[in-house]
Design a protein around this motif. Sequence first.
Motif, PDB file in Angstrom:
ATOM      1  N   ALA A 105      32.694  32.696  76.895  1.00 52.56           N
ATOM      2  CA  ALA A 105      32.155  33.821  77.664  1.00 52.56           C
ATOM      3  C   ALA A 105      31.626  34.946  76.781  1.00 52.56           C
ATOM      4  O   ALA A 105      30.828  35.757  77.222  1.00 52.56           O
ATOM      5  N   GLY A 117      27.979  31.960  76.208  1.00 48.20           N
ATOM      6  CA  GLY A 117      27.399  31.807  77.544  1.00 48.20           C
ATOM      7  C   GLY A 117      27.440  30.371  78.034  1.00 48.20           C
ATOM      8  O   GLY A 117      27.170  30.104  79.202  1.00 48.20           O
ATOM      9  N   THR A 118      27.795  29.430  77.134  1.00 45.28           N
ATOM     10  CA  THR A 118      27.931  28.037  77.544  1.00 45.28           C
ATOM     11  C   THR A 118      29.266  27.879  78.267  1.00 45.28           C
ATOM     12  O   THR A 118      30.329  28.120  77.695  1.00 45.28           O
ATOM     13  N   GLU A 135      24.314  28.102  80.637  1.00 46.50           N
ATOM     14  CA  GLU A 135      23.915  28.236  79.239  1.00 46.50           C
ATOM     15  C   GLU A 135      23.387  29.606  78.850  1.00 46.50           C
ATOM     16  O   GLU A 135      23.066  29.829  77.690  1.00 46.50           O
ATOM     17  N   ASP A 136      23.296  30.517  79.783  1.00 55.42           N
ATOM     18  CA  ASP A 136      22.715  31.828  79.470  1.00 55.42           C
ATOM     19  C   ASP A 136      23.803  32.850  79.178  1.00 55.42           C
ATOM     20  O   ASP A 136      24.870  32.830  79.786  1.00 55.42           O
ATOM     21  N   ASP A 137      23.511  33.753  78.250  1.00 55.64           N
ATOM     22  CA  ASP A 137      24.457  34.803  77.878  1.00 55.64           C
ATOM     23  C   ASP A 137      23.964  36.144  78.394  1.00 55.64           C
ATOM     24  O   ASP A 137      22.932  36.645  77.952  1.00 55.64           O
ATOM     25  N   PHE A 138      24.720  36.707  79.326  1.00 53.33           N
ATOM     26  CA  PHE A 138      24.409  38.016  79.889  1.00 53.33           C
ATOM     27  C   PHE A 138      25.473  39.048  79.525  1.00 53.33           C
ATOM     28  O   PHE A 138      25.548  40.105  80.132  1.00 53.33           O
ATOM     29  N   ARG A 140      29.840  39.247  78.376  1.00 51.68           N
ATOM     30  CA  ARG A 140      31.100  38.661  78.858  1.00 51.68           C
ATOM     31  C   ARG A 140      31.356  38.877  80.349  1.00 51.68           C
ATOM     32  O   ARG A 140      31.615  37.931  81.085  1.00 51.68           O
ATOM     33  N   ASN A 143      28.835  36.996  82.451  1.00 51.29           N
ATOM     34  CA  ASN A 143      29.036  35.548  82.277  1.00 51.29           C
ATOM     35  C   ASN A 143      30.199  35.055  83.135  1.00 51.29           C
ATOM     36  O   ASN A 143      30.106  34.018  83.790  1.00 51.29           O
TER      37      ASN A 143
END
Length: 168
Positions: A105, A117-118, A135-138, A140, A143
């Motif tokens: 996260a 983000g995975t 797969e996207d990192d926004f 912690r 996510n």
Amino acid sequence: MDFESKILSREISQLLWEREQTLGTAESCTGGRIAEAIIAIPGASKYFKGGIISYVNEVKENLLGVSHDVIEEQTAVCEEVAKQMVTGACKSLGTDFAIAATGYAGPTGGPKNIPIGTIWLACGNGDRISTLKLEDDFGRDINLAIATNKGLQLFYDYLMEEENQKDE
């Protein structure tokens, strides 16, 4: 908890209540957020038996029966671990279904080939398991919120697919 989670939890509640089936969770990165969303609906004790927070590999292996070899070969953040978490939770908690989450996260963690983000989500039982990879990192917090909502949505879709198969 956001509005979307509440709606999904209510829909899941109604389906499990009507079917007299049970649910458990096996959560790593989400740390109980999926279970929290489930129990936000009054009457959840009729169908929700509990959850296992398996934040470390030792707990995944010892309580959920996740293969040490799979973790060593593929890391704890992979589709196979998420699937094994589902079957392990169903067995350990004695439930008809389980929802599982394992991932990175953020803001740090994971090897270079598995970016922050995975998150792997899985739901089902020993007979059939559905999975989803995020797969996207926004960041912690976002996510984890997304993983919670997507985990609930994945399970709701799973239940609806079962309903549709019964009607055919």
